[in-house]
Design a protein around this motif. Sequence first.
Motif, PDB file in Angstrom:
ATOM      1  N   CYS A  34      43.379  58.462  18.780  1.00  0.00           N
ATOM      2  CA  CYS A  34      42.435  59.583  18.823  1.00  0.00           C
ATOM      3  C   CYS A  34      41.508  59.512  17.611  1.00  0.00           C
ATOM      4  O   CYS A  34      41.984  59.422  16.484  1.00  0.00           O
ATOM      5  CB  CYS A  34      43.184  60.910  18.815  1.00  0.00           C
ATOM      6  N   ASN A  83      40.014  61.831  16.345  1.00  0.00           N
ATOM      7  CA  ASN A  83      40.185  63.069  15.573  1.00  0.00           C
ATOM      8  C   ASN A  83      41.499  63.098  14.814  1.00  0.00           C
ATOM      9  O   ASN A  83      41.900  64.148  14.295  1.00  0.00           O
ATOM     10  CB  ASN A  83      40.063  64.283  16.505  1.00  0.00           C
ATOM     11  N   HIS A 135      44.802  62.351  15.883  1.00  0.00           N
ATOM     12  CA  HIS A 135      46.030  62.828  16.502  1.00  0.00           C
ATOM     13  C   HIS A 135      46.974  61.713  16.922  1.00  0.00           C
ATOM     14  O   HIS A 135      47.944  61.955  17.636  1.00  0.00           O
ATOM     15  CB  HIS A 135      45.701  63.699  17.727  1.00  0.00           C
ATOM     16  N   CYS A 167      43.260  62.380  24.717  1.00  0.00           N
ATOM     17  CA  CYS A 167      44.158  62.934  23.718  1.00  0.00           C
ATOM     18  C   CYS A 167      44.707  64.246  24.250  1.00  0.00           C
ATOM     19  O   CYS A 167      43.947  65.130  24.655  1.00  0.00           O
ATOM     20  CB  CYS A 167      43.413  63.162  22.405  1.00  0.00           C
ATOM     21  N   CYS A 182      43.747  67.402  21.475  1.00  0.00           N
ATOM     22  CA  CYS A 182      42.424  68.013  21.301  1.00  0.00           C
ATOM     23  C   CYS A 182      41.572  67.917  22.556  1.00  0.00           C
ATOM     24  O   CYS A 182      40.462  68.435  22.587  1.00  0.00           O
ATOM     25  CB  CYS A 182      41.691  67.404  20.106  1.00  0.00           C
TER      26      CYS A 182
HETATM   27 ZN   LIG Z   1      42.942  64.292  19.475  1.00  0.00          ZN
END
Ligand SMILES: [Zn+2]
Length: 68
Positions: A35, A37, A39, A51, A54
């Motif tokens: 991910c 972001n 994760h 993901c 998110c």
């Molecule tokens: Zn994520």
Amino acid sequence: MIERIDISRIHVLGGTDDDARRFVESDFKIRSGLCPNGHGLLQETDFGQACEQCGFSTNKRAEKVAHQ
Ligand SMILES: [Zn+2]
């Protein structure tokens, strides 16, 4: 071996060098199956990867790497 895109080949429309760097990093993570972001591992889906944490999704698939 997954390699980062050459940043000199990236042009983010209306963006800065930082935007280009972020694009390169997130593309690299996605192709690594992670991910962008932060994760961890993405779930493989019918259309690409997603993901669960998110809701990020992409139609890019992870490139298979041999873990040793
Ligand atoms: Zn994520």
